[in-house]
Design a protein around this motif. Structure first.
Motif, PDB file in Angstrom:
ATOM      1  N   MET A  89       0.261 -12.234  -1.895  1.00 34.04           N
ATOM      2  CA  MET A  89       1.070 -11.046  -1.707  1.00 34.04           C
ATOM      3  C   MET A  89       0.262 -10.062  -0.861  1.00 34.04           C
ATOM      4  O   MET A  89      -0.876  -9.754  -1.170  1.00 34.04           O
ATOM      5  CB  MET A  89       1.413 -10.442  -3.067  1.00 34.04           C
ATOM      6  CG  MET A  89       2.306  -9.261  -2.953  1.00 34.04           C
ATOM      7  SD  MET A  89       2.790  -8.399  -4.498  1.00 34.04           S
ATOM      8  CE  MET A  89       2.488  -9.510  -5.794  1.00 34.04           C
ATOM      9  N   GLU A  90       0.870  -9.595   0.193  1.00 34.19           N
ATOM     10  CA  GLU A  90       0.200  -8.665   1.101  1.00 34.19           C
ATOM     11  C   GLU A  90       0.144  -7.259   0.516  1.00 34.19           C
ATOM     12  O   GLU A  90       0.959  -6.884  -0.310  1.00 34.19           O
ATOM     13  CB  GLU A  90       0.945  -8.615   2.429  1.00 34.19           C
ATOM     14  CG  GLU A  90       0.864  -9.896   3.226  1.00 34.19           C
ATOM     15  CD  GLU A  90       1.547  -9.751   4.571  1.00 34.19           C
ATOM     16  OE1 GLU A  90       1.613  -8.614   5.085  1.00 34.19           O
ATOM     17  OE2 GLU A  90       1.996 -10.761   5.089  1.00 34.19           O
ATOM     18  N   ASN A  91      -0.818  -6.498   0.982  1.00 36.46           N
ATOM     19  CA  ASN A  91      -0.931  -5.111   0.589  1.00 36.46           C
ATOM     20  C   ASN A  91       0.113  -4.316   1.378  1.00 36.46           C
ATOM     21  O   ASN A  91       0.038  -4.255   2.601  1.00 36.46           O
ATOM     22  CB  ASN A  91      -2.346  -4.608   0.883  1.00 36.46           C
ATOM     23  CG  ASN A  91      -2.653  -3.333   0.160  1.00 36.46           C
ATOM     24  OD1 ASN A  91      -1.956  -2.950  -0.761  1.00 36.46           O
ATOM     25  ND2 ASN A  91      -3.710  -2.679   0.575  1.00 36.46           N
ATOM     26  N   PRO A  92       1.084  -3.715   0.712  1.00 34.53           N
ATOM     27  CA  PRO A  92       2.158  -3.040   1.452  1.00 34.53           C
ATOM     28  C   PRO A  92       1.717  -1.701   2.033  1.00 34.53           C
ATOM     29  O   PRO A  92       0.796  -1.055   1.525  1.00 34.53           O
ATOM     30  CB  PRO A  92       3.229  -2.827   0.384  1.00 34.53           C
ATOM     31  CG  PRO A  92       2.463  -2.702  -0.883  1.00 34.53           C
ATOM     32  CD  PRO A  92       1.284  -3.646  -0.725  1.00 34.53           C
ATOM     33  N   ARG A 108       0.700  -7.552  -8.554  1.00 31.88           N
ATOM     34  CA  ARG A 108      -0.305  -8.384  -7.899  1.00 31.88           C
ATOM     35  C   ARG A 108      -1.237  -9.019  -8.936  1.00 31.88           C
ATOM     36  O   ARG A 108      -1.538 -10.203  -8.867  1.00 31.88           O
ATOM     37  CB  ARG A 108      -1.118  -7.561  -6.904  1.00 31.88           C
ATOM     38  CG  ARG A 108      -2.253  -8.372  -6.284  1.00 31.88           C
ATOM     39  CD  ARG A 108      -2.958  -7.643  -5.177  1.00 31.88           C
ATOM     40  NE  ARG A 108      -2.062  -7.614  -4.025  1.00 31.88           N
ATOM     41  CZ  ARG A 108      -1.774  -6.518  -3.346  1.00 31.88           C
ATOM     42  NH1 ARG A 108      -2.311  -5.381  -3.652  1.00 31.88           N
ATOM     43  NH2 ARG A 108      -0.960  -6.572  -2.315  1.00 31.88           N
ATOM     44  N   THR A 115      11.108 -13.624  -3.200  1.00 31.74           N
ATOM     45  CA  THR A 115      10.024 -14.600  -3.127  1.00 31.74           C
ATOM     46  C   THR A 115       9.805 -15.267  -4.489  1.00 31.74           C
ATOM     47  O   THR A 115       9.641 -16.486  -4.565  1.00 31.74           O
ATOM     48  CB  THR A 115       8.722 -13.914  -2.661  1.00 31.74           C
ATOM     49  OG1 THR A 115       8.948 -13.366  -1.356  1.00 31.74           O
ATOM     50  CG2 THR A 115       7.568 -14.893  -2.606  1.00 31.74           C
ATOM     51  N   ASP A 133      -1.478 -12.985  -9.588  1.00 30.59           N
ATOM     52  CA  ASP A 133      -2.768 -13.652  -9.389  1.00 30.59           C
ATOM     53  C   ASP A 133      -3.215 -14.389 -10.653  1.00 30.59           C
ATOM     54  O   ASP A 133      -3.897 -15.403 -10.576  1.00 30.59           O
ATOM     55  CB  ASP A 133      -3.839 -12.660  -8.964  1.00 30.59           C
ATOM     56  CG  ASP A 133      -3.637 -12.139  -7.543  1.00 30.59           C
ATOM     57  OD1 ASP A 133      -2.814 -12.724  -6.801  1.00 30.59           O
ATOM     58  OD2 ASP A 133      -4.291 -11.143  -7.188  1.00 30.59           O
ATOM     59  N   GLU A 163      12.120  -7.827  -1.703  1.00 30.41           N
ATOM     60  CA  GLU A 163      11.514  -8.985  -1.042  1.00 30.41           C
ATOM     61  C   GLU A 163      10.609  -9.741  -2.006  1.00 30.41           C
ATOM     62  O   GLU A 163      10.612 -10.986  -2.034  1.00 30.41           O
ATOM     63  CB  GLU A 163      10.719  -8.557   0.190  1.00 30.41           C
ATOM     64  CG  GLU A 163      10.063  -9.695   0.928  1.00 30.41           C
ATOM     65  CD  GLU A 163      11.032 -10.734   1.460  1.00 30.41           C
ATOM     66  OE1 GLU A 163      10.645 -11.925   1.533  1.00 30.41           O
ATOM     67  OE2 GLU A 163      12.171 -10.369   1.806  1.00 30.41           O
ATOM     68  N   TYR A 189      10.660  -3.543  -0.280  1.00 28.98           N
ATOM     69  CA  TYR A 189       9.468  -4.301  -0.646  1.00 28.98           C
ATOM     70  C   TYR A 189       9.680  -5.017  -1.983  1.00 28.98           C
ATOM     71  O   TYR A 189       9.427  -6.214  -2.103  1.00 28.98           O
ATOM     72  CB  TYR A 189       8.255  -3.378  -0.734  1.00 28.98           C
ATOM     73  CG  TYR A 189       7.043  -4.063  -1.311  1.00 28.98           C
ATOM     74  CD1 TYR A 189       6.267  -4.921  -0.548  1.00 28.98           C
ATOM     75  CD2 TYR A 189       6.676  -3.867  -2.642  1.00 28.98           C
ATOM     76  CE1 TYR A 189       5.157  -5.568  -1.070  1.00 28.98           C
ATOM     77  CE2 TYR A 189       5.571  -4.503  -3.180  1.00 28.98           C
ATOM     78  CZ  TYR A 189       4.823  -5.359  -2.394  1.00 28.98           C
ATOM     79  OH  TYR A 189       3.737  -6.001  -2.925  1.00 28.98           O
TER      80      TYR A 189
END
Length: 71
Positions: free
Chosen positions: A1-4, A26, A67, A30, A63, A60
């Motif tokens: 997961m990207e850092n928004p 996150r 996912t 993880d 999304e 965000y």
């Protein structure tokens, strides 16, 4: 997961609340225990001055939910 990255607006979601929610999601993901996608809608963030853009934050979390559903 990207850092928004969220834009800051005159009035938007409380930045600390959003940042904590992103960190919790996150961390749980993880650890192999991601949240249920339905829990990512209507997060109940307070509106405040100089907050995160509500549309960007909502998109965000939508999304992330997509996912997690595999879509």
């Amino acid at each position: 997961m990207e850092n928004p990255f969220f834009s800051v607006r005159f009035r938007g979601y409380d930045r600390a609340q959003v940042d904590r929610a992103v960190a919790r999601i996150r961390s749980a993901t993880d650890a192999g225990a991601p949240p249920h996608p339905d829990s990512l809608t209507n997060m109940g963030f307070q509106l405040t001055l100089r907050g995160y853009d509500t549309g960007e934050v909502d998109e965000y979390f939508a999304e992330v939910a997509r996912t997690l559903r595999g879509g």
